[in-house]
Each structure stands twice: as C-alpha cells, then as structure tokens.
Design an enzyme around this catalytic site. Structure first.
Site, PDB file in Angstrom:
ATOM      1  N   TYR A  42      19.702  25.977  32.016  1.00 20.72           N
ATOM      2  CA  TYR A  42      20.424  24.753  32.337  1.00 20.72           C
ATOM      3  C   TYR A  42      20.015  24.277  33.730  1.00 20.72           C
ATOM      4  O   TYR A  42      19.762  25.087  34.633  1.00 20.72           O
ATOM      5  CB  TYR A  42      21.925  25.032  32.322  1.00 20.72           C
ATOM      6  CG  TYR A  42      22.753  24.063  31.514  1.00 20.72           C
ATOM      7  CD1 TYR A  42      22.356  23.658  30.249  1.00 20.72           C
ATOM      8  CD2 TYR A  42      23.956  23.568  32.000  1.00 20.72           C
ATOM      9  CE1 TYR A  42      23.129  22.790  29.503  1.00 20.72           C
ATOM     10  CE2 TYR A  42      24.744  22.698  31.266  1.00 20.72           C
ATOM     11  CZ  TYR A  42      24.324  22.305  30.020  1.00 20.72           C
ATOM     12  OH  TYR A  42      25.093  21.444  29.282  1.00 20.72           O
ATOM     13  N   THR A  57      37.162   4.215   1.488  1.00 20.99           N
ATOM     14  CA  THR A  57      37.133   4.405   2.937  1.00 20.99           C
ATOM     15  C   THR A  57      37.246   5.861   3.346  1.00 20.99           C
ATOM     16  O   THR A  57      36.528   6.327   4.234  1.00 20.99           O
ATOM     17  CB  THR A  57      38.245   3.577   3.598  1.00 20.99           C
ATOM     18  OG1 THR A  57      38.029   2.201   3.283  1.00 20.99           O
ATOM     19  CG2 THR A  57      38.240   3.741   5.108  1.00 20.99           C
ATOM     20  N   GLY A  68      29.082  25.505  30.084  1.00 21.01           N
ATOM     21  CA  GLY A  68      30.405  26.005  29.725  1.00 21.01           C
ATOM     22  C   GLY A  68      30.412  27.518  29.597  1.00 21.01           C
ATOM     23  O   GLY A  68      29.536  28.106  28.942  1.00 21.01           O
ATOM     24  N   ASP A  75      32.264  29.418  27.918  1.00 20.28           N
ATOM     25  CA  ASP A  75      32.397  29.878  26.540  1.00 20.28           C
ATOM     26  C   ASP A  75      31.050  29.838  25.816  1.00 20.28           C
ATOM     27  O   ASP A  75      30.709  30.758  25.056  1.00 20.28           O
ATOM     28  CB  ASP A  75      33.452  29.068  25.787  1.00 20.28           C
ATOM     29  CG  ASP A  75      33.211  27.569  25.838  1.00 20.28           C
ATOM     30  OD1 ASP A  75      32.506  27.076  26.756  1.00 20.28           O
ATOM     31  OD2 ASP A  75      33.740  26.857  24.966  1.00 20.28           O
ATOM     32  N   GLY A 123      40.409  28.527  24.366  1.00 19.66           N
ATOM     33  CA  GLY A 123      39.828  27.292  23.865  1.00 19.66           C
ATOM     34  C   GLY A 123      40.826  26.155  23.873  1.00 19.66           C
ATOM     35  O   GLY A 123      42.006  26.328  24.190  1.00 19.66           O
ATOM     36  N   ASN A 124      40.366  24.987  23.502  1.00 18.21           N
ATOM     37  CA  ASN A 124      41.224  23.809  23.529  1.00 18.21           C
ATOM     38  C   ASN A 124      42.305  23.839  22.462  1.00 18.21           C
ATOM     39  O   ASN A 124      43.379  23.271  22.653  1.00 18.21           O
ATOM     40  CB  ASN A 124      40.371  22.548  23.356  1.00 18.21           C
ATOM     41  CG  ASN A 124      39.555  22.243  24.578  1.00 18.21           C
ATOM     42  OD1 ASN A 124      40.075  21.828  25.593  1.00 18.21           O
ATOM     43  ND2 ASN A 124      38.240  22.468  24.484  1.00 18.21           N
TER      44      ASN A 124
END
Length: 268
Positions: free
Chosen positions: A101, A189, A108, A110, A14-15
């Site tokens: 798809y 914020t 992907g 994964d 993974g990333n």
C-alpha cells in the site's frame, strides 16, 4: 477443546458484528468463533468475557467500527478485570508478508489481518508460489491480491450487498429495498435491482481475478472468499465464471481476520 489458562483474546470489531475467539500459548485456536451483533454488544460481551476472564492473559484486536466501538469493548474488558485490547494496525512488513500500500498504515487493519491469516493458513499452503485473491463480502466488499512472493499488491473496496440495496432504497424516491434472486434479463424492479447488485459484486471479483492472472503471466489465481454475504453472490459468480469458461472454484475461509490475529498473537 477445553479453555486452557493463558489465552489471548482475538477480537474482530466490524461494522455489523464483532467476532471473538482466542489463541492459547501453544498456538491452538478456539474451534468456533463467537459473533455478536453490534447493537447487542453491551449485553452479550460481558457474559462471554466473564466465562473466560480467569484464563485470559491479554487481548488483541482490529477495529473497523470506529472509536466508540473500541471504547465500548475496552470498557467491557475493564469491568471483567482485564487490560484494554491491543488494537493492531497494518504494517509495512510482518510475518513474511509485505504491504505494498502507498501508505502501509492506511490499509484497514481488518484487511491486513485477513491477508496475514490467508498467507499463514492451511488452506493457502498448497497455493504458495501462486497468486491468491481474497474477497470478503461483509458490510463492505474487499478484494485483495497476494503475489507468489507474499506481497499484498492492492485491492478493491466497494459497498457490500446490503449497502448497495439500501442505498437505492434510501437514496431514491421510488425504488424498493429489493429482494429475490439475480436473473439474466430482469422484467420487474426488484429483480433488476438484485441482479444489478449481484452483477456488480461478481463482476468486481472477476475483474481482480483476471488482473491477478495477468500479473502472474497467465497463471490463474486461486480464489478465497469469506463473509456472510458470499452466499448471496455465489450464484451470480458461478454463472459468470461458467460463461467465461473459468474453472476456478473459490475456497471459503471462516474467519481469516481471527486467523491473522492469531498469527500476530504468536509474535508476542
């Protein structure tokens, strides 16, 4: 479980992290996966491989982290005397699962492996014949749907929790890298940012859960979730689900990608 001979390594690149496991010839899985941060891969992976190398017959993986990461992993395997990883890609059909798809191979790998793992997994068995939604909260968030007849219908990709927070901090002059918990009416914020990010994540999950229910003629979909960022989203999802009168409680899956790779390893 002791490590038997003839195991197949399972690699989810993974990333942010690389998850590692194995499957033996009888289909048994390693009880606990190993996760290695990408920036420590060159130091940690060789030791993990060295401990297993005499028992390894091959390696199977999916890669969402790019060619350089795949090359680094293959180089580590070569140093351990092992053959390169067989990097899997999505297919149109596999193990009873159909990929709807538009271009099946562009899904992907994964995501495809995770769907295979969901379809074949013990947690999913009581819900066969129902729509199932799998949400993975990692570097990116993906939310995918399986139909009762085992078809992947499609799904969402959006930035993960950390990416959303980082994009506001890096892409604006005055906004911080926010921390905290989501609240209904933020009055500073940090709370506004965190609440907005969690609302986006939980809202995307609600959107797909509702869409899946409409596709199945009003029968509620069963939710499955995975990924390290789910713990951050869970509170917002519970609040949103309660406000909408939804009783669906997601089931947490530890490593659906490795589960799917185990399915693929069993196919030879």
């Amino acid at each position: 479980m002791s490590v038997p001979d003839g195991i197949t390594l399972l690699i989810d690149a993974g990333n942010t992290r690389v998850k590692l496991g194995w499957r033996d010839a009888q289909g048994r899985r390693e009880p606990r996966a190993t996760a290695i941060a990408r920036d420590t891969l060159g130091l940690a992976l060789p030791g993990w491989l060295a401990a297993l190398a005499p028992r390894v017959r091959g390696a199977l993986g999916v890669n969402a982290a790019g060619a350089a990461c795949a090359a680094q992993i293959d180089a580590c395997l070569a140093e351990a005397g092992l053959a390169p990883v067989r990097w899997e890609r999505a297919r149109a059909h596999c193990a009873g699962l159909a990929n709807q798809y538009r271009d099946p191979e562009r899904l992907g790998a994964d995501r495809w492996a995770a769907l295979l793992g969901l379809a074949a997994g013990a947690a999913s068995r009581p819900y066969r014949g129902m729509v199932r939604v799998l949400a993975t909260f990692g570097t990116a968030t993906t939310i995918d749907t399986l139909t009762p007849d085992e078809r992947f219908e499609g799904g969402l990709i959006l930035p993960g929790v950390d990416l959303m927070l980082q994009s506001l901090a890096k892409g604006t002059a005055d906004l911080p890298l926010a921390q905290g918990r989501p609240v209904a009416f933020p009055d500073h914020t940090d709370a506004a940012i965190v609440s907005g990010v969690m609302a986006a994540q939980a809202g995307a999950l609600l959107r797909q859960w509702l869409a899946a229910g409409r596709r199945s003629e009003g029968v509620p979909a069963q939710l499955f979730v995975s990924g390290g960022a789910w713990h951050a989203v869970r509170e917002e999802w519970q609040a949103l689900a309660a406000a909408a009168g939804i009783a669906a409680e997601p089931q947490v899956l530890d490593n659906p990608v490795l589960d799917g790779l185990a399915v693929l390893a069993g196919l030879g």
